[in-house]
Design an enzyme around this catalytic site. Structure first.
Site, PDB file in Angstrom:
ATOM      1  N   LYS A   1      -1.461 -14.110 -20.615  1.00  0.00           N
ATOM      2  CA  LYS A   1      -1.977 -13.012 -19.795  1.00  0.00           C
ATOM      3  C   LYS A   1      -0.848 -12.340 -19.009  1.00  0.00           C
ATOM      4  CE  LYS A   1      -3.161 -16.015 -15.879  1.00  0.00           C
ATOM      5  NZ  LYS A   1      -4.239 -16.499 -14.978  1.00  0.00           N
TER       6      LYS A   1
ATOM      7  N   ARG B   1     -15.458 -18.395 -10.305  1.00  0.00           N
ATOM      8  CA  ARG B   1     -14.958 -17.078 -10.710  1.00  0.00           C
ATOM      9  C   ARG B   1     -15.835 -16.461 -11.787  1.00  0.00           C
ATOM     10  NH1 ARG B   1      -8.845 -17.123 -12.503  1.00  0.00           N
ATOM     11  NH2 ARG B   1      -9.707 -18.244 -14.279  1.00  0.00           N
TER      12      ARG B   1
ATOM     13  N   TYR C   1      17.444  -2.905   8.395  1.00  0.00           N
ATOM     14  CA  TYR C   1      16.499  -2.064   9.117  1.00  0.00           C
ATOM     15  C   TYR C   1      15.846  -2.814  10.273  1.00  0.00           C
ATOM     16  CZ  TYR C   1      16.778   1.136   5.135  1.00  0.00           C
ATOM     17  OH  TYR C   1      17.216   1.999   4.161  1.00  0.00           O
TER      18      TYR C   1
END
Length: 358
Positions: free
Chosen positions: A30, A122, A257
């Site tokens: 997958k 699920r 930053y």
């Protein structure tokens, strides 16, 4: 210079053989084979003797069929493009009683695997009774072109959790369902439940009465839990960048930053490296080290296209900077809390990184 995502093809293949351990295996491919590349991974797994695959995407399932015409391809998600599933001879999950009654006629000629929900919740049938209801209704269906019940499966959602009883509970619940159905005389061509963690917890063998272990992350070089020895699973992936320049900064200077890092000493050396979160380096990964010339140095600040690494006089412009390799494994940082193995792999930006297979 550009950061590189690189795979040692021979090491990938050897790891697949080692993981397979001469057991019947369904390779999970997958999400573009965990971003290793679907075509690359399927071809390597075929070389390793794996001819059964599973994914969550119909598009990927069709591509696997093109790459492996004789393989069994299992789709773990329910879909509604039944013609494409049928035309490509793809097996697919049967995820619920409601789905069955709504689509049992649409599923004619399609191989389905009955899914048991278990603790993951699920997808799947909630109870043994629901599975038995489908089996009975299917047996009574006289349509010669009806769906084909070929498999039975579940997923162990807690196999990588230790010190808690959930894996034992879900394993026992599943085996009760499976054994009851087998005792009733039902037959399934494919029975699969084990993910990487369960497979290794069971001694790297397939559970009794199962036809396959359904393994993902171990095939891609990461241990599913920390107590496994590193030698058991080999990582073939390297992610590397480059030192653009080395900057001298003084005590009290802020670098990066928004005051990301304040230097504590005069004449601190910071290597500017050409990789950042835009390339898929997680902020949690940047709380740890990078490897330069065989030594680990602390990452001090992460930006979109760059990072600062605090170094010494041995580091110079154009030196290679390693974020992941066989000595700085994905799973090392999983167990340090950076993120799941698959999370770190999935974050990589293959549009900005150079991708190579060696």
């Amino acid at each position: 210079m550009t950061a590189i995502w690189s795979v040692d093809s021979d090491a990938f293949l050897e790891n697949a053989k080692k993981v397979k351990n001469q057991q019947p295996m369904m390779a999970v491919v997958k999400n573009n084979a965990y971003h290793y590349g679907l075509e690359f991974a399927v071809k390597q797994f075929l070389k390793a003797g794996i001819d059964t695959f599973s994914t969550t995407s119909l598009k990927e399932a069709v591509r696997v069929r093109e790459l492996a015409p004789n393989a069994t391809v299992f789709l773990m998600n329910a879909v509604y493009d039944f013609d494409t599933v049928r035309e490509n001879e793809i097996h697919m999950t049967l995820p619920s009683l409601k789905y069955y009654y709504e689509h049992k006629n649409d599923l004619h000629g399609i191989h389905v695997h009955l899914e048991f929900e278990n603790l993951l919740h699920r997808s799947g049938f909630k109870t043994l009774d629901e599975i038995q209801e489908v089996l009975q209704d299917h047996q009574q269906n006289s349509n010669q072109d009806k769906m084909i019940i070929s498999g039975l499966w579940t997923h162990f959602g807690y196999a990588d959790e230790f010190g808690v009883p959930e894996y034992d509970h879900e394993r026992a619940a599943w085996l009760e369902v499976l054994n009851t159905l087998l005792d009733e005389g039902h037959h399934f061509d494919l029975i699969h439940a084990q993910n990487s963690a369960s497979y290794y917890r069971e001694g790297q063998v397939v559970l009794p009465h199962h036809t396959h272990a359904r393994v993902g992350i171990a095939l891609y070089g990461s241990r599913p839990y920390s107590s496994l020895d590193e030698e058991v699973i080999q990582q073939s992936l390297t992610v590397k960048a480059n030192v653009i320049q080395v900057r001298d900064v003084q005590q009290g200077d802020y670098c990066g930053y928004s005051w990301a890092f304040e230097t504590q000493n005069d004449n601190t050396k910071l290597a500017v490296v050409d990789v950042g979160y835009g390339d898929g380096i997680l902020r949690t990964r940047a709380q740890h080290e990078a490897l330069i010339n065989g030594k680990r140095y602390p990452i001090r600040a992460l930006m979109m296209s760059h990072m600062f690494v605090e170094v010494d006089d041995n580091v110079h412009a154009q030196d290679q900077v390693v974020l992941y390799n066989e000595d700085m494994r994905i799973d090392e940082y999983t167990f340090k809390g950076v993120g799941a193995n698959s999370e770190q792999l999935s974050a990589m930006n293959h549009d900005s990184l150079i991708k190579e297979y060696r």
